[in-house]
Enzyme design. Structure first.
Site, short mmCIF file in Angstrom:
data_model
loop_
_atom_site.label_atom_id
_atom_site.label_comp_id
_atom_site.label_asym_id
_atom_site.label_seq_id
_atom_site.Cartn_x
_atom_site.Cartn_y
_atom_site.Cartn_z
N TYR A 238 47.50 17.29 32.72
CA TYR A 238 46.84 16.71 31.55
C TYR A 238 46.71 15.20 31.63
CZ TYR A 238 51.77 15.96 30.70
OH TYR A 238 53.08 15.60 30.86
N GLY A 239 47.04 14.60 32.74
CA GLY A 239 47.01 13.14 32.87
C GLY A 239 46.35 12.71 34.17
N LEU B 283 46.96 13.46 37.09
CA LEU B 283 46.77 14.54 38.06
C LEU B 283 45.46 15.31 37.85
CD1 LEU B 283 50.39 15.97 38.40
CD2 LEU B 283 49.10 14.67 40.09
N GLU C 71 56.39 13.58 39.71
CA GLU C 71 56.75 13.50 38.30
C GLU C 71 58.16 12.98 38.07
OE1 GLU C 71 54.55 13.50 36.26
OE2 GLU C 71 52.98 14.87 36.82
#
Length: 156
Positions: free
Chosen positions: A25-26, A28, A98
């Site tokens: 959701y970012g 990536l 992450e």
């Protein structure tokens, strides 16, 4: 009559057990980030949705964090993409990327209706469980006044 699986079906089962699906959701979501990290851009299902969560910018960083919504209502959603056929090695790379601020959890992800389903992907409008990276470093490191904006990230 019971039949033994053919070598092809056994190979397909082994392959399925060794790949993952990951909701991102970012940063990536950016193909060039995936290319640098994984050496390829996996197949993607766009417009995937994580319900009952909220995405905020991480203070002083270009990336977001997602946390569970204060009350589990479906009006709180995070839009992202579903990365398909992620190998276990690639999942380890994403885990490393992450670092310690996120925890990977399998969560239900809603998929949009699509007209071009090749049967290798979930059907229109289905929910699938996918690995998702949820922010675990506390809300004091998040800008709780606004949503993180992918287009803004792309422009910067």
């Amino acid at each position: 009559m019971i039949t033994k699986p053919t070598p092809v079906s056994s190979a397909m089962a082994n392959r399925a057990a060794n790949v993952a699906t990951c909701f991102v959701y970012g940063t990536l979501m950016a193909p060039e980030v995936l290319q640098v990290l994984l050496g390829r851009v996996p197949s993607v299902i766009p417009h995937a949705i994580l319900h009952s969560h909220i995405r905020y910018p991480v203070l002083g960083r270009v990336y977001p964090g997602v946390i569970p919504a204060p009350s589990p209502v479906n009006i709180n959603t995070v839009k992202g993409v579903l990365l398909c056929d992620i190998t276990q090695r690639e999942l380890q790379i994403l885990d490393y990327f992450e670092v310690v601020d996120y925890v990977r959890k399998a969560l239900p992800i809603s998929l949009p209706p699509c007209d071009n389903n090749q049967n290798s992907q979930p059907a229109n409008g289905d929910k699938v469980n996918a690995d998702s990276y949820i922010w675990s470093a506390g809300t004091s490191k998040l800008d709780l006044t606004r949503d993180w904006d992918y287009d803004r990230f792309r422009e910067e």
